[in-house]
Scaffold this motif. Structure first.
Motif, short mmCIF file in Angstrom:
data_model
loop_
_atom_site.label_atom_id
_atom_site.label_comp_id
_atom_site.label_asym_id
_atom_site.label_seq_id
_atom_site.Cartn_x
_atom_site.Cartn_y
_atom_site.Cartn_z
N LEU A 116 -12.87 70.41 -14.47
CA LEU A 116 -12.23 69.08 -14.76
C LEU A 116 -12.91 67.94 -14.31
N ILE A 117 -13.08 66.93 -15.03
CA ILE A 117 -13.67 65.48 -14.29
C ILE A 117 -12.60 64.57 -14.64
N MET A 118 -12.54 63.81 -13.58
CA MET A 118 -11.51 62.72 -13.54
C MET A 118 -12.21 61.45 -13.08
N HIS A 119 -12.26 60.31 -13.86
CA HIS A 119 -12.91 59.12 -13.35
C HIS A 119 -11.85 58.06 -13.79
N PRO A 120 -10.75 58.02 -13.03
CA PRO A 120 -9.79 56.90 -13.29
C PRO A 120 -10.22 55.58 -12.95
N PRO A 121 -9.75 54.34 -13.50
CA PRO A 121 -9.91 53.10 -13.03
C PRO A 121 -9.57 53.35 -11.42
N TYR A 122 -10.46 52.42 -10.70
CA TYR A 122 -10.20 52.28 -9.39
C TYR A 122 -9.05 51.16 -9.34
N HIS A 123 -7.90 51.21 -9.73
CA HIS A 123 -6.68 50.61 -9.90
C HIS A 123 -7.28 49.42 -10.86
N ASP A 124 -7.06 48.23 -10.18
CA ASP A 124 -7.29 47.03 -11.06
C ASP A 124 -8.45 46.42 -11.13
N ALA B 237 1.36 47.98 -11.10
CA ALA B 237 1.54 46.91 -10.58
C ALA B 237 1.21 46.84 -9.19
N ASN B 238 1.17 47.91 -8.66
CA ASN B 238 0.61 48.19 -7.17
C ASN B 238 0.18 49.59 -6.95
N THR B 239 -0.54 49.66 -5.59
CA THR B 239 -1.03 50.85 -5.25
C THR B 239 -0.14 52.05 -5.49
N GLU B 240 1.17 51.98 -5.05
CA GLU B 240 2.02 53.18 -5.19
C GLU B 240 2.15 53.59 -6.42
N LYS B 241 2.20 52.38 -7.30
CA LYS B 241 2.61 52.83 -9.12
C LYS B 241 1.19 53.62 -9.39
N PHE B 242 0.19 52.71 -8.88
CA PHE B 242 -1.09 53.51 -9.33
C PHE B 242 -1.15 54.92 -9.00
N LEU B 243 -1.06 55.30 -7.69
CA LEU B 243 -1.02 56.84 -7.30
C LEU B 243 0.11 57.41 -8.14
N SER B 244 1.27 57.09 -8.17
CA SER B 244 2.10 57.75 -8.88
C SER B 244 1.55 58.11 -10.48
N PRO C 139 -8.02 52.13 0.93
CA PRO C 139 -8.55 53.63 0.54
C PRO C 139 -8.18 54.12 -0.60
N LEU C 140 -8.23 53.66 -1.75
CA LEU C 140 -7.76 54.22 -2.83
C LEU C 140 -8.40 55.89 -3.04
N GLY C 141 -9.68 55.95 -2.82
CA GLY C 141 -10.36 57.39 -2.70
C GLY C 141 -9.58 58.33 -1.95
N PHE C 142 -9.21 58.17 -0.87
CA PHE C 142 -8.62 58.78 0.04
C PHE C 142 -7.11 59.10 -0.44
N TYR C 143 -6.44 57.98 -0.63
CA TYR C 143 -5.22 58.22 -1.41
C TYR C 143 -5.04 59.08 -2.42
N CYS C 144 -6.16 59.05 -3.47
CA CYS C 144 -6.00 59.90 -4.54
C CYS C 144 -6.39 61.38 -4.11
N MET C 145 -7.23 61.64 -3.17
CA MET C 145 -7.60 62.77 -2.82
C MET C 145 -6.46 63.55 -2.30
N ASN C 146 -5.55 62.68 -1.61
CA ASN C 146 -4.19 63.29 -0.81
C ASN C 146 -3.27 63.53 -1.96
N GLU C 147 -3.35 62.87 -3.10
CA GLU C 147 -2.40 63.26 -4.11
C GLU C 147 -2.80 64.62 -4.79
N VAL C 148 -4.05 65.02 -4.91
CA VAL C 148 -4.47 66.26 -5.25
C VAL C 148 -4.38 67.36 -4.21
N LEU C 149 -4.52 67.11 -3.08
CA LEU C 149 -4.34 67.87 -1.77
C LEU C 149 -2.90 68.34 -1.71
N LYS C 150 -1.90 67.39 -2.15
CA LYS C 150 -0.44 67.66 -1.82
C LYS C 150 -0.09 68.92 -3.03
N ARG C 151 -1.07 68.93 -3.96
CA ARG C 151 -0.52 69.78 -5.26
C ARG C 151 -1.19 71.07 -4.96
#
Ligand SMILES: C[S@@+](CC[C@H](N)C(=O)[O-])C[C@H]1O[C@@H](n2cnc3c(N)ncnc32)[C@H](O)[C@@H]1O
Length: 383
Positions: free
Chosen positions: A254-262, A277-284, A318-330
């Motif tokens: 699986l490869i994901m290269h999402p937008p780096y937010h805005d 609209a914001n970082t929280e929304k992006f992460l969700s 630190p979008l990268g680490f926030y996204c990493m956490n989203e994956v780790l949470k799962r």
């Protein structure tokens, strides 16, 4: 086996390494016999003399008295990278003890006789020295992007083809399936065609996905694999339906290269992650994609997330680490964080001085890196 067929086999088996380095084709039977003779030798000098004569035959064909380079006589052939083979022979010649010489010799013999791969790639571990194209360091300082073939790099916000190339060589076997949830201009799928992996990708923007389809078609499909671009929202698209249509149940990478937010606005579509609209929304939204897609990744297989950070009002986010956490949470296992340099675009180069001035004034550092975060789906991962 004819020379031409052997060369073809080499290309198919070794993939990239064979294209970039000179190879040598050996008569497998005679080479094995010679090695066996050496292994039964009691005198290190005689052993080394035999090895030396093999080495000299590689340099001067007419010195090949034993015929181990004679691929026209009966028996199988084997292709090796010439420089690696020579350096293995040299290693034997440099040994001080017969035990050590025999150890290197039997290792070399095994590499000629057997293939050892693992479950997730086609790397022949008995000949691992031939794969120096494959990066194993966590800091990637890449030169120019690969612009060969269909990789024309027209899309702003694409990634360099070397990223999916490296991921596929290490984490897939030929014929495996790759899913790119943010396929953009189709870089991953072009690389799929080159390396003989099947793949599909999802892209929200219909215009972009149409352009990607056309471009992917331009890449020679010599391995006759399937590549498909699907227009849709990766958060909600029915992945199972796509897999069913191809008669498969799971993907192997699986490869994901999402937008780096805005940082780059890819469209005006509210479903586009770059319009969150914001970082929280992006992460969700990113989390929704992870939830929708990762259940179809086979267990024990890898998920590569390519992401960078951003600044907002003078603060490093630190979008990268926030996204990493989203994956780790799962429940995914973090295998590596690769830091990769940014390629400097022409536009940015002109503004280099200005950015440096701004950095000095504002007390910040100019982004020069992004991340490739590697996760493994283990038996306790969700989905
Ligand atoms: C960073 S780019 C990917 C570039 C790609 N790796 C390439 O080499 O061309 C991110 C892409 O995600 C797409 N995108 C944004 N939101 C999406 C969503 N909800 N579903 C699918 N694609 C989306 C954007 O249109 C954009 O093309």
């Amino acid at each position: 086996m004819k020379v031409k067929e052997t060369k073809q086999l080499l290309l198919e088996n070794l993939e990239a390494p064979a294209r970039s380095y000179g190879s040598i084709i050996l008569n497998k039977e005679i080479t094995t016999q010679l090695f066996e003779e050496c292994l039964s030798e009691k005198n290190i000098e005689i052993l080394k003399r035999k090895i030396y004569s093999m080495k000299s035959a590689i340099h001067t064909y007419k010195n090949d008295k034993e015929g181990f380079l004679n691929i026209d006589s009966n028996g199988d052939t084997v292709s090796l990278r010439r420089d690696v083979f020579i350096s293995e022979l040299e290693q034997i010649l440099e040994t001080k003890t017969i035990e050590r010489a025999k150890y290197y010799l039997s290792r070399l013999k095994t590499g000629i006789e057997k293939v050892k791969t693992n479950k997730i790639n086609d790397i022949n571990l008995h000949r691992w020295k031939e794969y120096d194209e494959i990066i194993t360091d966590s800091l990637w300082v890449m030169g120019k992007r690969d612009v060969s073939g269909a990789h024309i790099g027209w899309y702003w916000g694409n990634f360099i083809p070397q990223i999916p190339h490296q991921m596929m060589l290490r984490y897939t076997k030929k014929g495996d399936w790759v899913l790119d949830a943010f396929v953009g201009s189709g870089t991953t799928l072009i690389e799929c065609r080159r390396l003989g992996r099947n793949g599909f990708g999802i892209e929200l923007n219909a215009e972009v996905s149409q352009a990607a389809k056309k471009l992917i078609e331009k890449e020679n499909n010599k391995h006759e694999i399937t590549t498909e671009v699907i227009t849709g929202d990766s958060r909600t698209i029915n992945i199972k339906e796509i897999l069913d249509a191809h008669g498969i149940k799971q993907v192997q990478l699986l490869i994901m290269h999402p937008p780096y937010h805005d940082i780059i606005k890819f469209s005006k579509d509210s479903r586009d992650l770059s319009n969150a609209a914001n970082t929280e929304k992006f992460l969700s939204m990113f989390g929704d994609v992870v939830d929708n897609v990762t259940p179809y990744l086979a267990k024990g297989r890898y998920f590569a997330l390519v992401i960078g950070d951003k600044y907002y009002k003078g603060e490093w986010i630190p979008l990268g680490f926030y996204c990493m956490n989203e994956v780790l949470k799962r429940g995914y296992l973090l295998k590596s964080i690769i830091v990769k340099n940014f390629e400097q675009t022409r536009g940015k180069r002109n503004q280099k001085a200005l950015w440096r001035y701004r950095a000095l004034v504002g007390g910040f550092y100019i982004f020069k890196h992004e991340y490739i975060m590697l996760f493994k789906k283990n038996s306790i991962s969700n989905g």
